[in-house]
Motif scaffolding. Sequence first.
Motif, PDB file in Angstrom:
ATOM      1  N   TYR A 154      -3.440  14.105  14.299  1.00  7.49           N
ATOM      2  CA  TYR A 154      -2.234  13.417  14.790  1.00  7.49           C
ATOM      3  C   TYR A 154      -2.064  13.683  16.291  1.00  7.49           C
ATOM      4  O   TYR A 154      -1.867  12.763  17.093  1.00  7.49           O
ATOM      5  N   LYS A 198      -2.208  10.950  19.335  1.00  8.43           N
ATOM      6  CA  LYS A 198      -1.072  10.675  20.233  1.00  8.43           C
ATOM      7  C   LYS A 198      -1.475  10.899  21.685  1.00  8.43           C
ATOM      8  O   LYS A 198      -1.141  10.124  22.573  1.00  8.43           O
ATOM      9  N   CYS A 246       2.721  14.826  25.526  1.00  7.36           N
ATOM     10  CA  CYS A 246       3.967  14.698  24.754  1.00  7.36           C
ATOM     11  C   CYS A 246       5.176  14.756  25.694  1.00  7.36           C
ATOM     12  O   CYS A 246       5.331  15.728  26.442  1.00  7.36           O
ATOM     13  N   TRP A 257       1.212  18.239  19.101  1.00  7.80           N
ATOM     14  CA  TRP A 257       0.978  17.314  20.235  1.00  7.80           C
ATOM     15  C   TRP A 257       1.265  18.041  21.548  1.00  7.80           C
ATOM     16  O   TRP A 257       0.442  18.055  22.482  1.00  7.80           O
ATOM     17  N   GLU A 297      -1.135   7.905  24.012  1.00 12.38           N
ATOM     18  CA  GLU A 297       0.107   7.900  24.800  1.00 12.38           C
ATOM     19  C   GLU A 297       0.104   8.923  25.937  1.00 12.38           C
ATOM     20  O   GLU A 297       1.028   8.942  26.741  1.00 12.38           O
ATOM     21  N   LYS A 300       4.616  18.284  13.977  1.00 15.62           N
ATOM     22  CA  LYS A 300       3.831  17.271  14.700  1.00 15.62           C
ATOM     23  C   LYS A 300       4.055  17.399  16.209  1.00 15.62           C
ATOM     24  O   LYS A 300       3.116  17.342  17.002  1.00 15.62           O
TER      25      LYS A 300
END
Length: 386
Positions: free
Chosen positions: A58, A62, A69, A88, A66, A84
């Motif tokens: 996960y 990400k 975080c 990240w 993206e 999660k």
Amino acid sequence: MAFVTGRLGRPLRSSLLQVVQLHLSRTMGASQEDFENAMNQVKLLKKDPGNEVKLKLYALYKQATEGPCSIPKPGVFDFVNKAKWDAWNALGSLPKETARQNYVDLVSSLSSPSESSSHVEPGTDQKTPGSEDVVVTSEDGITKIMFNRPAQKNAITTQMYREIILALEAASKDNSTITVITGNGDYYSSGNDLTNFTKIPPGGIEEVAKSGAVLLREFVDCFIDFPKPLIAVVNGPAVGIPVTLLGLFDAVYASDRATFHTPFSHLGQTAEGCSSYTFPKIMGPAKATEMLIFGKKLTAREACAQGLVTEVFPESTFQKEVWARLKAYAKLPPNAMKISKELIRSNEKEKLHAINAEECTILQGRWLSDECMNAIVNFLSRKAKL
Ligand SMILES: CCCCC/C=C/CC(=O)SCCNC(=O)CCNC(=O)[C@H](O)C(C)(C)COP(=O)(O)OP(=O)(O)OC[C@H]1O[C@@H](n2cnc3c(N)ncnc32)[C@H](O)[C@@H]1OP(=O)(O)O
């Protein structure tokens, strides 16, 4: 090697890039297509990879799609989203391209036909090919993790670091009583695969150094935290990181053919694997200096006299004697052994994690130094017969 002498800096970097061209077939980063294929493969996994791996997937997904975080941290009682977010966020500013590559590598280690090291059925005599470069078997209460690149003297690729992390995580939870690391062929391991430094992503050599430091820290942390007796069966010469890690093992059995070599200064590098702390503690600062700074190579008997090796066996009977002994040890009550290990090691853990973090930060800088690049160019030039 005219291009590696004289005043270094930009010319040396471009020399490294020239040599890297010779390794390009192995060094291309994951494409968007590889990434999308990997996402599809995840959906087809036959076995649940477990929560830790799912969180890693996960986080890498990400980060790859993206970037770092930046969403607000969920509340403490929102357990799932907080786990999660933590996973990240722990990737920090890891570049998107590296996250994409790491995602593809992780999925490939999970989804090969025979599945990865993390999927060994405990208590079975099962060869687990994965990439084939790390082979994990479990038999007679012993999980064995074996370096398996004999033609390259068991040099450790970035994929192998990741597979060993997964194998250790799985071994810490499986039915086995003790865990063993050993090598296939004439070497235990020749250490970090120096071509790891030639996989130059778009972020350049700085990105290689940064992601290398993140991976190295995670790798060494697994050894610090490993809960069961961890034994090294050193079947032959060892160079670099497989030597330094020995200070984190609970016992080290060596063939009299084995040697122990940490040529860090020659490579423009510095100590890792917590050896800047464990080696002076084990053998005293003067002997540790000879190994870690001056690169003195020890024979198995010398390493035993310094306390780095537990016992040395003649090559002719090494495998027979060591495995017979380990099988007997593996029959001892597992919980008692784990608790005793905790007693021996727990008060050092925090310190070891801090030392590991510091060593990785220092190495990240070293990998960008002219001294280090020069040494790698020399090695690759020899390989490429320039
Ligand atoms: C995530 C990143 C973490 C980084 C952590 C940092 C760790 C630091 C270290 O581990 S430092 C130690 C690095 N290792 C070395 O410097 C050893 C380099 N290798 C050698 O010096 C020699 O190969 C040898 C002494 C181990 C063996 O010499 P020998 O002459 O017997 O054999 P060859 O040189 O012909 O080796 C056979 C083939 O294996 C390849 N190879 C061996 N070691 C490595 C290596 N470490 N990296 C990459 N490749 C290695 C060698 O190039 C030969 O390949 P070829 O047949 O294709 O030429």
